[in-house]
Motif scaffolding. Structure first.
Motif, PDB file in Angstrom:
ATOM      1  N   ALA A 104       0.878  -1.000  -0.037  1.00  0.00           N
ATOM      2  CA  ALA A 104       0.050  -0.047   0.101  1.00  0.00           C
ATOM      3  C   ALA A 104       0.874   1.224  -0.064  1.00  0.00           C
ATOM      4  CB  ALA A 104      -0.871   0.090   1.086  1.00  0.00           C
ATOM      5  N   THR A 105       1.754   1.067   0.724  1.00  0.00           N
ATOM      6  CA  THR A 105       2.973   2.162   0.704  1.00  0.00           C
ATOM      7  C   THR A 105       4.445   1.508   0.242  1.00  0.00           C
ATOM      8  OG1 THR A 105       1.813   3.543   2.548  1.00  0.00           O
ATOM      9  CG2 THR A 105       4.160   3.932   2.023  1.00  0.00           C
ATOM     10  N   ARG A 106       4.786   1.934  -0.683  1.00  0.00           N
ATOM     11  CA  ARG A 106       5.967   1.507  -1.048  1.00  0.00           C
ATOM     12  C   ARG A 106       7.082   1.832  -0.293  1.00  0.00           C
ATOM     13  NH1 ARG A 106       4.797   2.444  -7.674  1.00  0.00           N
ATOM     14  NH2 ARG A 106       3.375   0.979  -7.832  1.00  0.00           N
ATOM     15  N   TYR A 107       7.810   0.912   0.195  1.00  0.00           N
ATOM     16  CA  TYR A 107       9.129   1.201   0.962  1.00  0.00           C
ATOM     17  C   TYR A 107      10.434   0.429   0.541  1.00  0.00           C
ATOM     18  CZ  TYR A 107       7.386  -2.844   3.472  1.00  0.00           C
ATOM     19  OH  TYR A 107       6.952  -3.973   3.626  1.00  0.00           O
ATOM     20  N   ASP A 108      11.287   0.945   0.975  1.00  0.00           N
ATOM     21  CA  ASP A 108      12.485   0.245   0.951  1.00  0.00           C
ATOM     22  C   ASP A 108      12.885  -0.711   1.943  1.00  0.00           C
ATOM     23  OD1 ASP A 108      14.298   3.220  -0.840  1.00  0.00           O
ATOM     24  OD2 ASP A 108      13.080   1.467  -1.468  1.00  0.00           O
ATOM     25  N   ALA A 109      13.524  -1.780   1.740  1.00  0.00           N
ATOM     26  CA  ALA A 109      13.842  -2.677   2.994  1.00  0.00           C
ATOM     27  C   ALA A 109      14.879  -3.408   2.465  1.00  0.00           C
ATOM     28  CB  ALA A 109      12.502  -3.488   3.039  1.00  0.00           C
ATOM     29  N   ASP A 110      15.580  -4.036   3.595  1.00  0.00           N
ATOM     30  CA  ASP A 110      16.873  -4.806   3.254  1.00  0.00           C
ATOM     31  C   ASP A 110      16.677  -6.296   3.841  1.00  0.00           C
ATOM     32  OD1 ASP A 110      18.548  -2.178   4.752  1.00  0.00           O
ATOM     33  OD2 ASP A 110      18.948  -2.811   2.768  1.00  0.00           O
ATOM     34  N   TYR A 111      16.848  -7.324   2.863  1.00  0.00           N
ATOM     35  CA  TYR A 111      16.574  -8.592   2.839  1.00  0.00           C
ATOM     36  C   TYR A 111      17.868  -9.440   2.946  1.00  0.00           C
ATOM     37  CZ  TYR A 111      11.768  -7.370   2.588  1.00  0.00           C
ATOM     38  OH  TYR A 111      10.414  -7.001   2.654  1.00  0.00           O
ATOM     39  N   TRP A 112      17.895 -10.359   3.689  1.00  0.00           N
ATOM     40  CA  TRP A 112      19.130 -11.237   3.807  1.00  0.00           C
ATOM     41  C   TRP A 112      18.927 -12.712   3.521  1.00  0.00           C
ATOM     42  CZ3 TRP A 112      23.948  -9.108   4.491  1.00  0.00           C
ATOM     43  CH2 TRP A 112      24.291  -7.888   4.755  1.00  0.00           C
ATOM     44  N   GLY A 113      19.888 -13.293   2.933  1.00  0.00           N
ATOM     45  CA  GLY A 113      19.544 -15.028   2.846  1.00  0.00           C
ATOM     46  C   GLY A 113      20.137 -15.507   3.855  1.00  0.00           C
ATOM     47  N   LYS A 114      19.949 -16.792   3.951  1.00  0.00           N
ATOM     48  CA  LYS A 114      20.262 -17.716   5.106  1.00  0.00           C
ATOM     49  C   LYS A 114      21.661 -17.890   5.137  1.00  0.00           C
ATOM     50  CE  LYS A 114      15.751 -19.860   5.878  1.00  0.00           C
ATOM     51  NZ  LYS A 114      15.170 -21.179   5.825  1.00  0.00           N
ATOM     52  N   GLY A 115      22.621 -17.874   3.967  1.00  0.00           N
ATOM     53  CA  GLY A 115      23.854 -17.834   4.035  1.00  0.00           C
ATOM     54  C   GLY A 115      24.367 -19.466   3.531  1.00  0.00           C
ATOM     55  N   THR A 116      25.375 -19.337   2.644  1.00  0.00           N
ATOM     56  CA  THR A 116      25.706 -20.607   2.119  1.00  0.00           C
ATOM     57  C   THR A 116      27.396 -20.634   2.225  1.00  0.00           C
ATOM     58  OG1 THR A 116      26.129 -21.814  -0.090  1.00  0.00           O
ATOM     59  CG2 THR A 116      26.207 -19.498  -0.197  1.00  0.00           C
ATOM     60  N   LEU A 117      27.789 -21.764   2.899  1.00  0.00           N
ATOM     61  CA  LEU A 117      29.067 -22.133   2.960  1.00  0.00           C
ATOM     62  C   LEU A 117      29.910 -22.112   1.868  1.00  0.00           C
ATOM     63  CD1 LEU A 117      31.050 -22.371   5.728  1.00  0.00           C
ATOM     64  CD2 LEU A 117      30.748 -24.779   5.551  1.00  0.00           C
ATOM     65  N   VAL A 118      31.033 -21.502   1.969  1.00  0.00           N
ATOM     66  CA  VAL A 118      32.440 -21.668   1.056  1.00  0.00           C
ATOM     67  C   VAL A 118      33.692 -22.047   1.795  1.00  0.00           C
ATOM     68  CG1 VAL A 118      33.802 -20.460  -0.507  1.00  0.00           C
ATOM     69  CG2 VAL A 118      31.382 -19.885  -0.586  1.00  0.00           C
ATOM     70  N   THR A 119      34.023 -23.080   1.489  1.00  0.00           N
ATOM     71  CA  THR A 119      35.306 -23.797   2.179  1.00  0.00           C
ATOM     72  C   THR A 119      36.346 -24.060   1.316  1.00  0.00           C
ATOM     73  OG1 THR A 119      33.920 -24.926   3.791  1.00  0.00           O
ATOM     74  CG2 THR A 119      36.205 -25.362   3.778  1.00  0.00           C
ATOM     75  N   VAL A 120      37.475 -23.399   1.419  1.00  0.00           N
ATOM     76  CA  VAL A 120      38.545 -23.386   0.430  1.00  0.00           C
ATOM     77  C   VAL A 120      39.766 -24.016   1.033  1.00  0.00           C
ATOM     78  CG1 VAL A 120      39.983 -22.311  -1.177  1.00  0.00           C
ATOM     79  CG2 VAL A 120      37.870 -21.209  -0.835  1.00  0.00           C
ATOM     80  N   SER A 121      40.215 -25.360   0.745  1.00  0.00           N
ATOM     81  CA  SER A 121      41.192 -26.012   1.274  1.00  0.00           C
ATOM     82  C   SER A 121      42.413 -25.847   0.485  1.00  0.00           C
ATOM     83  CB  SER A 121      40.849 -27.434   1.238  1.00  0.00           C
ATOM     84  OG  SER A 121      40.705 -28.170   0.025  1.00  0.00           O
ATOM     85  N   SER A 122      43.542 -26.091   1.310  1.00  0.00           N
ATOM     86  CA  SER A 122      44.807 -26.101   0.732  1.00  0.00           C
ATOM     87  C   SER A 122      45.244 -27.139  -0.295  1.00  0.00           C
ATOM     88  CB  SER A 122      46.031 -25.523   1.653  1.00  0.00           C
ATOM     89  OG  SER A 122      45.735 -24.331   2.480  1.00  0.00           O
TER      90      SER A 122
END
Length: 122
Positions: A104-122
């Protein structure tokens, strides 16, 4: 309601590549900007890369030359191509969107995902 769906995290060896994807869905009128942030137990969440609807991009210094953020406005999606990954890139990566919500009223908002794990091994 707006939701962010993330994918693309995983385990990769140093020097390898991953591509993270994030798509926003819901009552979206306009996406102002989307991006990726990351966090580890020893560090606060930090900006990795962002891209505005106008195409302006911003990267954390350590990602410059290795990571590329892109967008598909028609799909309300953002991608992060990560090349030459290093162990220090290991973190949980969170998708973020700042958008204008259809309401009804257009407004700006912030949204976040749940996260995805990135693992970098040597």
């Amino acid at each position: 309601q707006v939701q962010l769906a993330e994918s693309g995290g995983g385990l990769v060896q140093a020097g390898g590549s991953l591509r993270l994807s994030c798509a926003a869905s819901g009552n979206i009128f306009r996406i102002n900007a989307m991006g990726w942030y990351r966090a580890t137990p020893g560090k606060q969440r930090e900006l990795v890369a962002t891209i505005t609807s106008g195409g302006m991009v911003n990267y954390v210094d350590s990602a410059k030359g290795r990571f590329t953020i892109s967008r598909d406005n028609a799909k309300n999606a953002v991608y992060l191509q990560m090349n030459s990954l290093k162990p220090e890139d290991t973190a949980v990566y969170y998708c973020h969107a700042n958008l204008k919500v259809v309401a009804a009223t257009r407004y700006d908002a912030d949204y976040w995902g749940k996260g995805t794990l990135v693992t970098v091994s040597s």
